[in-house]
Every structure is written in structure tokens, then in C-alpha cells.
Design a protein around this motif. Structure first.
Motif, short mmCIF file in Angstrom:
data_model
loop_
_atom_site.label_atom_id
_atom_site.label_comp_id
_atom_site.label_asym_id
_atom_site.label_seq_id
_atom_site.Cartn_x
_atom_site.Cartn_y
_atom_site.Cartn_z
N LEU A 25 38.02 29.14 -13.86
CA LEU A 25 38.56 29.09 -15.22
C LEU A 25 37.72 30.02 -16.10
O LEU A 25 36.48 29.88 -16.16
N ASN A 26 38.39 30.98 -16.74
CA ASN A 26 37.68 32.02 -17.46
C ASN A 26 38.04 32.00 -18.95
O ASN A 26 39.18 31.71 -19.33
N ARG A 27 37.04 32.37 -19.75
CA ARG A 27 37.29 32.55 -21.19
C ARG A 27 36.54 33.81 -21.63
O ARG A 27 35.34 33.94 -21.37
N ASN A 28 37.28 34.71 -22.26
CA ASN A 28 36.69 35.97 -22.72
C ASN A 28 35.98 36.71 -21.57
O ASN A 28 34.91 37.30 -21.75
N GLY A 29 36.59 36.64 -20.39
CA GLY A 29 36.06 37.37 -19.26
C GLY A 29 34.89 36.71 -18.57
O GLY A 29 34.35 37.25 -17.60
N GLN A 30 34.48 35.51 -19.00
CA GLN A 30 33.37 34.81 -18.38
C GLN A 30 33.87 33.52 -17.73
O GLN A 30 34.75 32.83 -18.26
N VAL A 31 33.28 33.18 -16.56
CA VAL A 31 33.66 31.96 -15.85
C VAL A 31 33.01 30.76 -16.52
O VAL A 31 31.78 30.70 -16.67
N ILE A 32 33.81 29.79 -16.94
CA ILE A 32 33.26 28.59 -17.55
C ILE A 32 33.34 27.36 -16.64
O ILE A 32 32.65 26.37 -16.86
N HIS A 33 34.21 27.40 -15.62
CA HIS A 33 34.26 26.32 -14.63
C HIS A 33 34.81 26.89 -13.33
O HIS A 33 35.71 27.73 -13.34
N GLU A 34 34.25 26.40 -12.24
CA GLU A 34 34.61 26.94 -10.93
C GLU A 34 34.71 25.78 -9.93
O GLU A 34 33.81 24.94 -9.85
N LEU A 35 35.80 25.74 -9.18
CA LEU A 35 35.99 24.73 -8.15
C LEU A 35 36.36 25.40 -6.84
O LEU A 35 37.13 26.37 -6.83
N THR A 36 35.84 24.87 -5.74
CA THR A 36 36.15 25.40 -4.41
C THR A 36 36.70 24.27 -3.54
O THR A 36 36.11 23.19 -3.47
N GLU A 37 37.83 24.52 -2.91
CA GLU A 37 38.45 23.57 -1.99
C GLU A 37 38.56 24.21 -0.62
O GLU A 37 38.87 25.40 -0.49
N ARG A 38 38.33 23.41 0.42
CA ARG A 38 38.54 23.89 1.80
C ARG A 38 39.97 23.55 2.20
O ARG A 38 40.36 22.38 2.17
N ILE A 39 40.73 24.56 2.57
CA ILE A 39 42.16 24.37 2.81
C ILE A 39 42.57 24.99 4.14
O ILE A 39 41.81 25.74 4.76
N GLY A 40 43.77 24.67 4.56
CA GLY A 40 44.41 25.32 5.68
C GLY A 40 45.81 25.73 5.27
O GLY A 40 46.46 25.06 4.45
N PHE A 41 46.29 26.82 5.81
CA PHE A 41 47.63 27.31 5.52
C PHE A 41 48.59 26.74 6.56
O PHE A 41 48.48 27.05 7.75
N ARG A 42 49.49 25.89 6.14
CA ARG A 42 50.48 25.33 7.07
C ARG A 42 51.69 24.85 6.29
O ARG A 42 51.62 24.50 5.12
N THR A 43 52.83 24.84 6.97
CA THR A 43 54.10 24.47 6.36
C THR A 43 54.64 23.23 7.05
O THR A 43 54.73 23.19 8.28
N VAL A 44 55.00 22.23 6.25
CA VAL A 44 55.48 20.95 6.78
C VAL A 44 56.94 20.78 6.41
O VAL A 44 57.31 20.92 5.23
N GLU A 45 57.77 20.44 7.41
CA GLU A 45 59.19 20.18 7.17
C GLU A 45 59.64 18.97 7.98
O GLU A 45 59.21 18.80 9.12
N LEU A 46 60.51 18.17 7.41
CA LEU A 46 61.26 17.17 8.16
C LEU A 46 62.73 17.58 8.08
O LEU A 46 63.35 17.47 7.02
N ARG A 47 63.25 18.10 9.18
CA ARG A 47 64.63 18.59 9.20
C ARG A 47 65.55 17.46 9.60
O ARG A 47 65.36 16.82 10.65
N GLU A 48 66.55 17.24 8.80
CA GLU A 48 67.46 16.12 9.00
C GLU A 48 68.14 16.17 10.36
O GLU A 48 68.59 17.23 10.80
N HIS A 49 68.17 15.02 11.04
CA HIS A 49 68.79 14.88 12.36
C HIS A 49 68.22 15.86 13.38
O HIS A 49 68.89 16.26 14.33
#
Length: 815
Positions: free
Chosen positions: A268-292
Motif C-alpha cells: 500500500l503506497n502513498r505519495n510513492g512511499q510504501v506505508i504497509h506491506e503484506l506477503t502471502e504464500r500462494i499457489g496458482f490453481r483453478t478449481v471447478e465443480l462441473r455439473e454431472h
């Protein structure tokens, strides 16, 4: 000039101080193996009515307080636990937003900071909740945290959903408690939907917006290398919610076989400076439940091979350690499982992080055993569940309660908060496009699966308490289910036996509340039982097609690839041939090698050729091992190269040049050869006595058929043409016929009719629990047993998988 330098230095400090991450300060320990002592007062039960100490996190029953109770009741366990803990808060936290966070407390929890309420009472045991205590703290000074935890809830729907459940009810703060400090303006939520193709959407919520801001998203691999270019989005003054979307190229998608993870940093930046920073560990994946059709992850149809798992350890209850989580996940992976259901509540944060990194699909469940939360508490707990666990790639399905433990009105919370729109299932119901019916009988399962029209996935399957071993019947169920494209998987009940250490009883007593507590694949301390290996073989993602292996074998094996995402050329295959030594567990390697020509995509079968040379000419046993791409064993199969009769022939010691002498009386027949004397009863053929050079041998009284009712019809004896003595016993039913043979060298042999012949001849002995023959032998003289065959665990007629051929030995232990 000095003043200018000083001003510049102060400006640099100011800019740096704007870039802030969320600071975490634990008040409790981080897990059950790393605790912190708090002051504690229990209002009822053991050690009540006085202030003492207790480790946090923990369950107070396991620490010697209160009352043990195993669910199903409202009368016991109404004690409160009162906690006190003093802590320091840094002076430089003043002006920040400071939350006190509880990851799990059973159940109604009231929190005070310095004598003042932190907020409304929280209800529900297994959920993360927090309070903004910024205005209650003494910065740079000592603060007092007071917590009142009621094991029995004042909300009856909470009691019905949790306390009346079929599992141990433990009181206390059993997951970590910590402070989180954030800048005055900060991101209070980041939700990330990262797809298998590298695209992503992120929902970002600010706590306030009094100026113009921007949000920047960066992606890194786990070595810290930047992936792609930054993605940015402006946030206008007054806006507290925004979406950021983008695409990262060259990413690897996440799945349990290849659990690729990345760190996504949102600034999160204000006037070009970072005021808050969060890091999450994620994975790229797609979830579907296809009907029938079924569940698709990353475009590939998935069959969940899973187990139900309680958060449980005998000495610590629901409070678990890092090692507890790791052990459970490793054992599931060793059984070739790819999924776990968090029955019947939301799991620890650390467990999900490990499922992310080690690779398991997770069904994340909101509590409600056979009754659900009301529409007052329920929506809050659904929201807390989603916000805590929404960014874990392992979480692919939300479960809303169990076996009636739901309130349909609360489902909308999942759809409201989960930006990934994961499927919401109701374990036991056919609803929302999936049939999760529990404990289908064999024909019932075939009816729902083969002749159904919806993806079939029992979220509880083959209850361990009733099947004589959890793998019993699994092969028949699973192979029939696989015949239908609607099979979406199944979850065995349950992972481990849940016998808890009773600190209120003399000695070391582990209590499973009779047969109420779960009976699992593993023991309470995760001891492997026989069905562990049965499941491992049946669910192996590499299957070997049936084959007979003998000295004339052409070396061909057909391997079926049942992985979802892995090519067989990523795996490793090896073989070994052994010759055994009769009477011992020793074996000699006659040959070994590797197989390198396995080339099959998921779903394909490939023929490989084992170049074994002359290794089988002396061998008794052939083994074949498959390893996954990490080098972990998927399974080792074994086959006999020769038949049992050939092995038995090796036990004949000496030559047959001696002579058998026979004496007959009215009741007995005495046969003697090479110093061995055997007396047979003429009426029923049982041994009356055996003598050798050292005197009487303790074995006598057999053979006596057991497991069926049968009678001796007749007996007869003769000296055969080849010189040995033969005594024949004929039965009305099993075993049909038994033949004693005393050879010239003194070897005594018993041959009993094969059971398959007897079943064909006498259909009335089909429905039996056990069958065999018995002898008399003093128990105190039994030291152990050595046998060649399937082992090392006993083999049941409905659990023949998971055993390897070999020479096995077991010592007999007495109390």
C-alpha cells in the motif's frame, strides 16, 4: 551545512519508517510443543477453586483441570477457565492499530485488557477471532490480559453443533494467542484468486481511506527471485475496497503432486512511499465443480483419495505441535492419499500451510456434527473461516457442517466472502452438484455411483470401527467405483484411534470412551496398523497389472499411470530377486536392476521389460518398487517365483535310506523312524505324543479343525510303496481329508485339503470368520513364529492387499 545534513537524515528516517509490515508478538507459545505459562483458575472439577499455572496453548483437562467428557452431553464440563497474563507493548506501537488474535478457544470467550472489555464475547471453538485493543493498551509499559473461557456455551446452537458432537470435548485456549500491530492506515484484508494460467485477482480492503493511495503487487519464487513485472492499481480517497488484476507468465501451477508455491507481496503506497506491506504464500490453481461430471483442478479431473482427520494427540488433545501436523501429513502421503477432510472443524493455520507445501487437497469444514449453528452465530463463524483460510491453495472445497449439522441459511456467507467461489458441500447430502453420501453399502454405492447422475464422493467411507481393519473391503468398493466416470473420490473414516491420556486416573490410562472415540488406520500415537499398507497399495498412483512370475517369465510388466499430473518418466522403478533360507529370515540377493523405459501419461498403461538375466533361476521371490519424483516409495509388489511345495521340500533334512517301524494297539498306532516316535489316535487321527532323542515333545492333540462344525468319519494307515508311513483322516466337512506322513529320515509331515476345494464341495462353510486346524502346545514355551508367506500383518479374506511375500518372524510377548 550541518543543519542541512541533519534535516536530510531525518527525512530519510521518516521515509523508511513509512514502509511497515505487520508486526507479530506472541503472548502464548507458538504450538503445543512451545508454550508459555499463564495464570489459571478453573471454576469446577479437578484442581478448581485456586489460582495456579497452565501452559498456553493447551486443553485444560490434559493439564489436570476440570472434567473430561466425550461429547454427546450437556450436563458435564460446564467449568470456566480464567486466564491472566501480563505483557509489554513497545512504545513505538503507539499510533498503530493493534489487535489481539485468538486462533482457537473452547468455547465462549470474553477478553479484557487492563480491566476493560476488548469487545463482545466470541462463541464457537475452532475459529480465529480478534479485537482492536489499540485504545486499551499502555504503550511502553506492562499490560494485563484477562480471558474467561466457558466450555459450555450460552448459545444452545453452539452446544448442539460442538458439544453434542461425536468427539472429545476439550476446554481451553488450545491455539496460539498473539498481537498484530499495523500502521494507522493499513490493509485489513487481502484475498487472492490465483489461477493455473498465471492470472490473478486480488481483493484488498483498507481500514480507512483519507487520501489517495496505490496498491502494488509483486510475485517472487521461494528463492526470492522476482517473477514478472509489478502490477499496480490506484485507490482514490474515500475508497476502502479495490480489486487488482493481472497476469504472471511462466508460473508453475499448484497441485498435490507438484505443490509449487510463490510469495505474493502487496504494498500500500502513498505519495510513492510504501506505508504497509503484506506477503502471502500462494499457489496458482483453478478449481471447478462441473455439473454431472466431476471436480476439476487445473483442468484435470480429480479423484480425491482422502481420509478424515481430527486435530488430536493423546497427551495434548486439540493443541498440536509442528511435529504432530508433519507426521499426519507425511503418513497420509505415504498411504498415497492426495486429500484430507478436516473433520469436523476448521484446522490449525500451520496444518494448512504444510498441506500447501507438502501437497494435499483439503476439505475445510465449518463445525456442526449433526446439528448446525443458528443464524446469529453461524454467519460470523462462516466469515471467520473464509477470511482465515481463503488464500491457501490446498483448500479446494468448503464443507458446511456434517450429517445434518448445517443451517442452509448460513451458506450465503461462503459465496459472499470467498472470491475464488470454491464448491460448498454438505457431507452426507446430494446437494450443490455432488453426492457425498456416507457409508454406502456395496450395492448401494454402485447404485449411486454407476447409475447416478452426479459426481459421487462419500465424505465418510468404510467406518474403521466395524470392518475389522480399515482396509477391509476397500479394494472391492474402489475397483467397482472406478468403473464410473462420476467417481470423484472418497474419504475414509478415520485417520487415527483417539484414545486420550486420562490425567485424572492412576497410572498411564488411555481412554477411547469405550468404542465411541474414532477407531482409525493408525494408533493413537500414529502406530501403523495392517490396513495402512492395504490403502497404500490400492491407492498407489502406479498400478501393476496382474501377472504370474516364474523361472520362465518373459520379463514383461504392464504399469498403469493413475497419477493426475505426473508422467511415469518422472518416477523411478527398480527390481530385486531373492533366495530365502528355510527356518530363518535371511535372504540372498540373486539379482537387481532398474527399469528405465516407463513412458506413460496420466491415465495410460505402458509395457516395460525387466532384464533379469538368470536372477530367477535360484530365486524364490521377485520384488518391484515404484518411487515418485521425490524418491518416496509408492509401493513395492512381490511375487513367488516358485511354489510353496518346492520351498517346503528344502526343509527335509538327510536322506530317506532309513526304515519306518509300526506298532498297533486297539486305540493307537505307534510309528518310529530315525529316533522319532509318534503315537496317533486311531479314532480321530490326533497326535497322542511325540518323542525324540531328548524325550517328549510338547506338541500333541491335533489336528483339530476349528471355525466350522465337522466330524471324523474314518481313519486308516499304511506303509506306502515309497517307504514312508501314512495315516489318513477323513472328515464329514472341512478339511475333508488330512494326511500324516512320517518319512524314513524322521520328518513328520501333515497335508490338509486346500480350502478352495472344500468351499466348492461344502458350500455351507462360506460364511465363516476363520477356519483352520489347531494343536496343543504350552503357551509358556512359545517364543515366536517364523513363516514364509504374506506379511508382516495378518491377512483377512476381505483385506488381501498391502502384504508382501517374504519370510517373516514375530516374537511372542506375554504380559
Amino acid at each position: 551545512m550541518k543543519n542541512v545534513i541533519l534535516v536530510s537524515f531525518l527525512v530519510l528516517i521518516g521515509i523508511h519508517s513509512l514502509a511497515q509490515q505487520t508486526d507479530i508478538k506472541f503472548l502464548s507459545g507458538t504450538d503445543a510443543a512451545n508454550t508459555v505459562e499463564w495464570d489459571f483458575y478453573c471454576t469446577d472439577g479437578r484442581n478448581s477453586g485456586k489460582w495456579s499455572k497452565i501452559p498456553v496453548p493447551s486443553n485444560w483437562e490434559l493439564q489436570g483441570f476440570g472434567t473430561y467428557n466425550y461429547g454427546h452431553d450437556e450436563e458435564r464440563g460446564k467449568e470456566h477457565g480464567l486466564y491472566k497474563y501480563e505483557f509489554e507493548v513497545p512504545q513505538d506501537w503507539k499510533g498503530k492499530t493493534v489487535n489481539v488474535v485468538f486462533d482457537g478457544s473452547m468455547t465462549d470467550t470474553r477478553v479484557k485488557i487492563n480491566g476493560k472489555s476488548a469487545g463482545e464475547m466470541h462463541q464457537g471453538a475452532f475459529y480465529r477471532f480478534k479485537y482492536d485493543i489499540s485504545k486499551l493498551l499502555k504503550y511502553g509499559n506492562t499490560n494485563l490480559l484477562e480471558v474467561d473461557v466457558a466450555k459450555h456455551s450460552s448459545n444452545e446452537s453452539v452446544n448442539r453443533a460442538e458439544r453434542l458432537a461425536d468427539f472429545w470435548i476439550f476446554g481451553g485456549i488450545f491455539r496460539p494467542v498473539y498481537l498484530e500491530a499495523m500502521p494507522a492506515v493499513h490493509m485489513k484484508r487481502i484475498a487472492i484468486d490465483a489461477k493455473a494460467d498465471g492470472s490473478f485477482r486480488s481483493f484488498i480492503e483498507l481500514n480507512q481511506s483519507k487520501a489517495d493511495y496505490s496498491v502494488t503487487v509483486d510475485l517472487f519464487d521461494l528463492k526470492g527471485n522476482n517473477i514478472g513485472i509489478s502490477v499496480s492499481k490506484s485507490v482514490s480517497k474515500g475508497e476502502t475496497e479495490t480489486w487488482v488484476e493481472g497476469q504472471f507468465d511462466g508460473i508453475k501451477s499448484w497441485n498435490p503432486e507438484w505443490p509449487a508455491l510463490y510469495d505474493i507481496k502487496i504494498s500500500l503506497n502513498r505519495n510513492g512511499q510504501v506505508i504497509h506491506e503484506l506477503t502471502e504464500r500462494i499457489g496458482f490453481r483453478t478449481v471447478e465443480l462441473r455439473e454431472h461430471d466431476g471436480f476439476y483442478i487445473n483442468g484435470e479431473k480429480v479423484v480425491f483419495k482422502g481420509v478424515n482427520r481430527h486435530s488430536f494427540w493423546p497427551e495434548t488433545g486439540r493443541a498440536l505441535s509442528e511435529e504432530n501436523h508433519l507426521q499426519d501429513i507425511r503418513l497420509m502421503k505415504e498411504m498415497n492419499m492426495n486429500a484430507v477432510r478436516s473433520s469436523h472443524y476448521v484446522p490449525d493455520k500451520r496444518f494448512l500451510e504444510l498441506c500447501d507445501s507438502l501437497g494435499l487437497f483439503v476439505l475445510n469444514e465449518v463445525t456442526g456434527w449433526q446439528d448446525g449453528y443458528d443464524t446469529i452465530v453461524g454467519p460470523k463463524l462462516v466469515k471467520e473461516t473464509v477470511l482465515k483460510d481463503e488464500n491457501h491453495p490446498s483448500v479446494v472445497i468448503w464443507n458446511h457442517g456434517n450429517e445434518g449439522g448445517w443451517n442452509f441459511a448460513n451458506e450465503k456467507g461462503f459465496h459472499q466472502y470467498d472470491i475464488q467461489k470454491r464448491p460448498v458441500l454438505y457431507p452426507w447430502l446430494l446437494k450443490n452438484g455432488a453426492d457425498t453420501f456416507h457409508y454406502p453399502e456395496f450395492n448401494q454405492g454402485i447404485g449411486r455411483n454407476v447409475f447416478g447422475n452426479d459426481p459421487f464422493m462419500p465424505t465418510e467411507l468404510l467406518h474403521g470401527l466395524y470392518d475389522g481393519g480399515h482396509g477391509a473391503g476397500l479394494e472391492a468398493f474402489w475397483r467397482s467405483y472406478e468403473a464410473s466416470p462420476l467417481l470423484a473420490g472418497g474419504f475414509l473414516w478415520v485417520l487415527c484411534d483417539e484414545a486420550v491420556l486420562r490425567t485424572d486416573k492412576e497410572g498411564t490410562v488411555y481412554d477411547s470412551d469405550g468404542n465411541h472415540a474414532p477407531d482409525g488406520i493408525l494408533g493413537p500415537h500414529r502406530e501403523k496398523e495392517g490396513s495402512f499398507y492395504t490403502i497404500k497399495e490400492i491407492w498407489s498412483p502406479v498400478q501393476v497389472e496382474p501377472v504370474t512370475i516364474n523361472k520362465q517369465w518373459n520379463g514383461r510388466l504392464f504399469l498403469k499411470n493413475k497419477f493426475i499430473y505426473t508422467h511415469l518418466n518422472d518416477c523411478a522403478f527398480s527390481w530385486r530377486a531373492y533366495k530365502t533360507e528355510v527356518g530363518t529370515t535371511k535372504k540372498r540377493l540373486t539379482g537387481s536392476g532398474v527399469v528405465t523405459n516407463a513412458d506413460a501419461e496420466p491415465g495410460e498403461t505402458v509395457r516395460v521389460t525387466v532384464d533379469y538375466g538368470d536372477a530367477l533361476q535360484e530365486a524364490d521371490i521377485f520384488e518391484f518398487t515404484a518411487l515418485n519424483h521425490e524418491g518416496s516409495e509408492l509401493y513395492t509388489w512381490s511375487w513367488p517365483v516358485v511354489q510353496p511345495k518346492e520351498i517346503a521340500q528344502r526343509s527335509i533334512i538327510g536322506d530317506n535310506t532309513g526304515q519306518v517301524s509300526v506298532e498297533e494297539t486297539d486305540t493307537n498306532v505307534r510309528a518310529t523312524a530315525n529316533g522319532i516316535e509318534v503315537v496317533f489316535n486311531k479314532k480321530d487321527g490326533t497326535i497322542q505324543s511325540v518323542k525324540n532323542a531328548n524325550g517328549l515333545v510338547s506338541l500333541n492333540g491335533g489336528p483339530v479343525p476349528v471355525g466350522v462344525e465337522t466330524e471324523v468319519v474314518e481313519t486308516n494307515w499304511e506303509n506306502s510303496l515309497d517307504g514312508h508311513f501314512q495315516f489318513v483322516i477323513n472328515y464329514s466337512k472341512y478339511p475333508g481329508q488330512a494326511v500324516w506322513k512320517l518319512h524314513e529320515n524322521g520328518l513328520l509331515e501333515l497335508e490338509v485339503q486346500h480350502i478352495s476345494y472344500m468351499i466348492g464341495k461344502y458350500g455351507g462353510i462360506r460364511n465363516i470368520d476363520y477356519i483352520g486346524i489347531s494343536f496343543n502346545y504350552p503357551e509358556e514355551k512359545v517364543e515366536g513364529i517364523t513363516w514364509m508367506g504374506q506379511g508382516p500383518y495378518r491377512v483377512w479374506k476381505n483385506r488381501t492387499k498391502g502384504h508382501n511375500l517374504g519370510v517373516w518372524q514375530k516374537a511372542i510377548t506375554t504380559p
